[in-house]
Design a protein around this motif. Sequence first.
Motif, short mmCIF file in Angstrom:
data_model
loop_
_atom_site.label_atom_id
_atom_site.label_comp_id
_atom_site.label_asym_id
_atom_site.label_seq_id
_atom_site.Cartn_x
_atom_site.Cartn_y
_atom_site.Cartn_z
N TYR A 45 49.76 39.42 35.49
CA TYR A 45 49.40 38.13 36.07
C TYR A 45 50.46 37.68 37.07
N ASP A 46 50.00 36.86 38.02
CA ASP A 46 50.89 36.18 38.95
C ASP A 46 50.29 34.80 39.19
N ALA A 47 51.15 33.83 39.45
CA ALA A 47 50.69 32.47 39.77
C ALA A 47 51.71 31.84 40.70
N HIS A 48 51.22 31.18 41.73
CA HIS A 48 52.11 30.43 42.61
C HIS A 48 51.35 29.31 43.30
N ALA A 49 52.09 28.22 43.56
CA ALA A 49 51.50 27.07 44.24
C ALA A 49 51.23 27.43 45.69
N LEU A 50 50.18 26.84 46.25
CA LEU A 50 49.83 27.11 47.64
C LEU A 50 50.28 25.96 48.54
N PRO A 51 51.20 26.20 49.46
CA PRO A 51 51.59 25.14 50.40
C PRO A 51 50.44 24.89 51.38
N PRO A 52 50.26 23.74 51.96
CA PRO A 52 51.08 22.55 51.83
C PRO A 52 50.67 21.67 50.66
N VAL A 60 46.03 32.04 41.17
CA VAL A 60 46.27 32.90 40.02
C VAL A 60 45.71 34.29 40.34
N THR A 61 46.47 35.32 40.01
CA THR A 61 46.04 36.70 40.25
C THR A 61 46.10 37.47 38.94
N VAL A 62 45.08 38.27 38.67
CA VAL A 62 45.10 39.20 37.54
C VAL A 62 44.98 40.60 38.12
N THR A 63 45.78 41.52 37.59
CA THR A 63 45.76 42.91 38.02
C THR A 63 45.48 43.80 36.83
N ASN A 64 44.55 44.73 37.00
CA ASN A 64 44.24 45.71 35.95
C ASN A 64 45.24 46.86 36.11
N LEU A 65 46.17 46.98 35.18
CA LEU A 65 47.20 48.00 35.23
C LEU A 65 46.76 49.31 34.60
N ALA A 66 45.55 49.32 34.04
CA ALA A 66 45.03 50.51 33.35
C ALA A 66 44.44 51.49 34.36
N GLY A 67 44.17 52.69 33.89
CA GLY A 67 43.61 53.74 34.72
C GLY A 67 42.10 53.75 34.79
N SER A 68 41.44 52.75 34.19
CA SER A 68 39.99 52.69 34.25
C SER A 68 39.53 51.24 34.32
N ALA A 69 38.29 51.06 34.80
CA ALA A 69 37.73 49.72 34.89
C ALA A 69 37.52 49.15 33.49
N CYS A 70 37.54 47.84 33.40
CA CYS A 70 37.28 47.15 32.13
C CYS A 70 36.75 45.76 32.47
N THR A 71 36.51 44.94 31.46
CA THR A 71 35.96 43.61 31.71
C THR A 71 36.90 42.51 31.23
N HIS A 133 42.87 36.45 24.57
CA HIS A 133 44.22 36.90 24.94
C HIS A 133 45.22 35.76 24.97
N VAL A 134 46.48 36.08 24.74
CA VAL A 134 47.56 35.10 24.83
C VAL A 134 47.86 34.80 26.30
N GLY A 135 47.83 35.81 27.15
CA GLY A 135 48.07 35.62 28.58
C GLY A 135 49.54 35.57 28.94
N SER A 136 49.84 35.02 30.11
CA SER A 136 51.21 34.90 30.61
C SER A 136 51.51 33.45 30.92
N THR A 137 52.73 33.05 30.63
CA THR A 137 53.17 31.68 30.88
C THR A 137 54.05 31.64 32.12
N PHE A 138 53.83 30.62 32.96
CA PHE A 138 54.59 30.43 34.18
C PHE A 138 55.20 29.04 34.16
N THR A 139 56.49 28.96 34.46
CA THR A 139 57.17 27.67 34.51
C THR A 139 56.83 26.96 35.81
N ALA A 140 57.02 25.65 35.81
CA ALA A 140 56.77 24.86 37.02
C ALA A 140 57.61 25.37 38.18
N SER A 141 58.90 25.61 37.94
CA SER A 141 59.75 26.10 39.02
C SER A 141 59.37 27.52 39.42
#
Length: 173
Positions: A45-52, A60-71, A133-141
């Motif tokens: 996962y990745d997350a970042h605020a969009l300026p302005p 928010v972005t999710v990336t499938n790191l596995a070698g095959s498609a999934c849902t 899923h538990v997911g990923s946590t991102f701090t405000a900063s």
Amino acid sequence: MRTIASVTTLALASSVLVAGTASTAGAGQSTIGRLRTCAEGSLGYDAHALPPIASSVVLVTVTNLAGSACTIDRFPTVTFAGLDGAAQPVPPVPSGVRRIEAAGKLYAALRTDDRGGAARYVPSLTVAAHPAHVGSTFTASGIGAPTPGIAVSDPITTQWQNGVDEAVGALPG
């Protein structure tokens, strides 16, 4: 006679079209149905605020790191530290399945503050691609939100989209 033959021909053509559509739809659904749900450890996962508008919109972005498609679920599950509930999906449709290719990325836009009410500020948000899923946590900063934290008031999230522009464009005005 001609009218009866025409009606019979039209009915036969319609039934063939309906049967063909049903089998095509069934094939598409069964293909997704045969795919496994992505394992939590196979997603990044990745997350970042969009300026302005950094104080209220997060990509928010999710990336499938596995070698095959999934849902994954068609919407990300986004929760906020210390608050009950999650960002509401727009449009408001039920949960569903979304395919993500091997090494593929999908994007969702999150509006944390509608600027219509009193916002509460939180130190972090958590994103998961599947409700179990538990997911990923991102701090405000970490996402680039200004001090005093992530402003939250009636948060909404889009469905996973194929591109950044699609995700941001799916947020209502």
